[in-house]
Design an enzyme around this catalytic site. Structure first.
Site, short mmCIF file in Angstrom:
data_model
loop_
_atom_site.label_atom_id
_atom_site.label_comp_id
_atom_site.label_asym_id
_atom_site.label_seq_id
_atom_site.Cartn_x
_atom_site.Cartn_y
_atom_site.Cartn_z
N ASP A 348 0.77 -1.07 0.21
CA ASP A 348 0.19 0.03 0.08
C ASP A 348 0.91 1.28 0.11
O ASP A 348 2.15 1.19 0.31
CB ASP A 348 -0.74 -0.12 1.14
N ASP A 542 -1.49 -0.73 6.12
CA ASP A 542 -1.61 -0.29 7.28
C ASP A 542 -2.97 -0.02 7.97
O ASP A 542 -3.45 0.05 8.87
CB ASP A 542 -0.87 0.76 7.81
N ASP A 546 -7.25 -1.24 4.11
CA ASP A 546 -6.22 -2.56 3.60
C ASP A 546 -6.89 -4.13 4.21
O ASP A 546 -6.20 -5.01 3.56
CB ASP A 546 -4.94 -2.32 4.00
#
Length: 645
Positions: A348, A542, A546
């Site tokens: 991410d 995080d 996600d």
């Protein structure tokens, strides 16, 4: 945090009862385990010294009086385990193999060898307990950060209370040398804190007012006043403790292989030994039955799979402990195996490769305006907005704004703000808003997140908002490529321009931008299909958005320092420091663990195969068989502990 069935600590997860009372709450060898062993060694030593003399003098019963107590003291747990397992229908295990071998040795008057098998097995078990203790101690560094008390401030007075009784919103005081008892925001004071127990990082961090302090950090310098943001049960440390206590309950494929292997291996060995004892005297002219019975006995002793059964789960347990030492919490042995096979790592962006803390990067004025004037007008325009971009502009301005100067505030969804500041009409927002307001401007496409500004219909320039890369982001990508990771990718909800810039800065192989949470799941599905069966895909994230992707990847990795609870709950691996470089470290630990486990399997099978062959030929003696078995077990145990380093 755990998603496991609670269970065994992992050192005996092969469903073999070694007969030991493996007190897994302890950190190694106990007096209760050592005492019978010492007495057994005394009896055994006396038997070795005086046994021959007693037999020659006609006192054969006296020899038994020395060796039988030694045998029962060292082998009682194995004998009882074999008996219990037979009653449960689990006949063929290593306990049964050792029992048959040693009782057969007694039958042909090989008393010292029979006792030696049991004695050395128990010594091997003690070494294993010591090794497990070391692994557990490395994991328990997390358990030791459990705060004992909190200094609760009530009506100006400070009371020492249990952290579990503190409520969200309460104020706690943390003095130098004390552990921070709960997660919270620092409202007053600054201090250096030791985060090593949570993150594995030994350099202290400086925390100031406005920053988040996590339970388990140790205050080293100043006095901190903290407003509690989470109850103890939901604090970082509480979740870590829960994770650690259940970390070893998931079996790796290699462990399952050994369980199946032992199920078929033991009966084959027993039948093979019977054939060695019975067939040659019937087939080979002049073959002596007692000699072939002795060779069959050697075959039984050598074939005991103790080294494998002990050292393989221990290798994985050591891997989990070694990772915990480095601030990487793995939720089970099975994920170490998956990590070792990872060939694609997907990150991410916001909060993972970048800090997730946006700030004003550049101010580009136009039409004669000054940067300071632009920032002042933008901060006033954004006064009532809760958007992170607005907060970053106010923070960059750094001065109090008189709310009476701001009138007719209007927020236009997805575009920006229209407002009057000191009787001047100010527009702050994206390019679309400028076109809607028919404001002439010469800059449309800007790489990154921008806030365009116009005053009384005149374009004044734009403010570029940047999200800082994490200090170790570039080195993290480099480390992964050095490990032979084939693809390093990024999935982000941010726009194409920002994603392209980050991908270029970090030398990523590819990226996808403008993704919603469901788009990320679809993207990871495509990546999994492209990767193929044996090339595993890891996703590192995080945020709460996600969590679905972390769950879908072959191995989900969450940033645990300040990552969202949902991501940490869903993840298979949690990095206790928000450092992407830990991903490569986790893969290294997993590969080393797997390498050591397969070394142990190869070592045990090769040595045992050699001695079985020598035993059938009549070259190996029963003493050599004992030392081969014990030697393999000890070598495998010592090798397994290397993963801790």
């Amino acid at each position: 945090m755990s998603q496991s069935n609670s269970g065994h600590s992992g050192c005996h997860s092969c469903h073999h009862d070694h007969g030991h009372d493996h007190t897994h709450g302890s950190d190694g060898i106990t007096i209760r385990q050592v005492t019978p062993l010492i007495i057994s060694i005394i009896f055994y030593s006396l038997g070795l010294i005086f046994g021959d003399d007693l037999r020659k003098a006609g006192y054969e019963a006296a020899e038994y009086l020395l060796f039988v107590p030694a045998y029962l003291l060292s082998g009682w747990s194995v004998l009882t385990s074999a008996g219990r397992n037979i009653l449960k229908g689990r006949v063929f295990d290593e306990n049964f193999l050792m029992t048959v071998a040693t009782l057969s040795a007694f039958a042909i008057r090989k008393l010292p060898e029979a006792v030696a098998v049991m004695l050395f097995f128990q010594i091997g078990e003690l070494f294993q307990e010591y090794a497990v203790g070391r692994s557990r101690r490395s994991i328990k560094t997390a358990l030791e950060v459990r705060p004992d008390y909190a200094n609760l401030q009530v009506n100006g007075e400070v009371k020492k209370v249990s952290p579990t009784s503190v409520q969200v919103g309460d104020i706690v005081i943390v003095k130098p040398g004390e552990k921070i008892p709960l997660d919270g925001e620092i409202v007053q004071g600054n201090a250096q804190v030791d985060t090593s127990a949570l993150t594995g990082e030994f350099l202290p961090r400086t925390l100031e007012a406005g920053e988040i302090a996590l339970a388990g950090m140790i205050n080293q310098t100043g006095v901190l006043t903290i407003r509690v943001t989470k109850p103890f049960a939901e604090s970082s440390i509480s979740k870590i403790l829960h994770l650690v206590e259940n970390a070893s309950s998931k079996k790796a494929q290699t462990e399952k292989f050994i369980t199946r292997f032992a199920r078929y291996y033991t009966p084959i060995v027993v039948v093979g030994s019977l054939l060695v004892a019975l067939l040659p005297p019937l087939i080979i002219p002049g073959a002596i039955a007692s000699e072939w019975a002795y060779r069959a006995l050697i075959l039984l002793v050598i074939s005991c799979p103790c080294g494998l059964v002990i050292s393989i789960p221990l290798g994985y347990f050591g891997g989990v402990g070694g990772a915990a030492n480095r601030g990487i919490l793995v939720k089970g042995a099975t994920f170490l195996d998956t990590l070792a096979s990872v060939k694609t790592v997907v990150f991410d962006k916001t909060g993972t490769l970048t800090k997730g803390k946006i700030k004003v990067g550049k101010i580009i004025p136009s039409n004669g305006f000054q940067p300071e004037e632009m920032l002042q007008l933008a901060a006033a325009a954004e006064l009532h907005s809760n958007h992170p971009v607005a907060e970053s502009i106010r923070q960059a301005h750094g001065h109090n704004i008189d709310a009476s100067e701001v009138e007719d505030y209007e927020e236009i969804a997805g575009q920006g703000i229209r407002v009057k500041v000191r009787k001047r009409q100010v527009v702050a927002g994206n390019d679309r808003l400028l076109h809607q307001e028919n404001i002439q401007h010469d800059t449309c496409l800007v790489e990154g997140t921008v806030v365009h500004l116009a005053v009384d219909g005149q374009y004044t320039g734009y403010i570029l908002i940047e999200d800082e890369l994490r200090e170790d982001a570039a080195s993290a990508i480099q480390s992964l490529k050095q490990l032979g990771i084939e693809r390093v990718m990024m999935l982000t909800g941010d726009n194409q321009a920002v994603a392209a810039k980050v991908a270029q800065q970090l030398s990523l192989d590819s990226y996808e931008a403008d993704l919603l949470p469901e788009d990320k799941v679809n993207a990871i599905e495509r990546i999994l299909c492209q990767a193929g069966k044996n090339n595993r895909v890891a996703f590192v994230g995080d945020g709460i958005n996600d969590a679905p992707v972390i769950a879908r990847a072959d191995v989900g990795i969450a940033m645990g320092g300040l990552g969202s609870d949902a991501a940490i709950e869903t993840a298979d691996v949690v990095l206790m420091t928000d450092a992407p470089s830990k991903v490569a470290e986790a893969i290294k630990v997993a590969r080393k663990t797997q390498k050591i486990v397969w070394q142990n399997i190869a070592l045990a099978l090769v040595i045992k195969g050699l001695f079985i062959f020598l035993g059938i030929l009549g070259v190996a003696t029963l003493w050599e068989a004992v030392f081969a078995d014990v030697g393999v077990a000890l070598l495998a145990i010592f090798n397994a502990t290397r993963v801790l380093k």
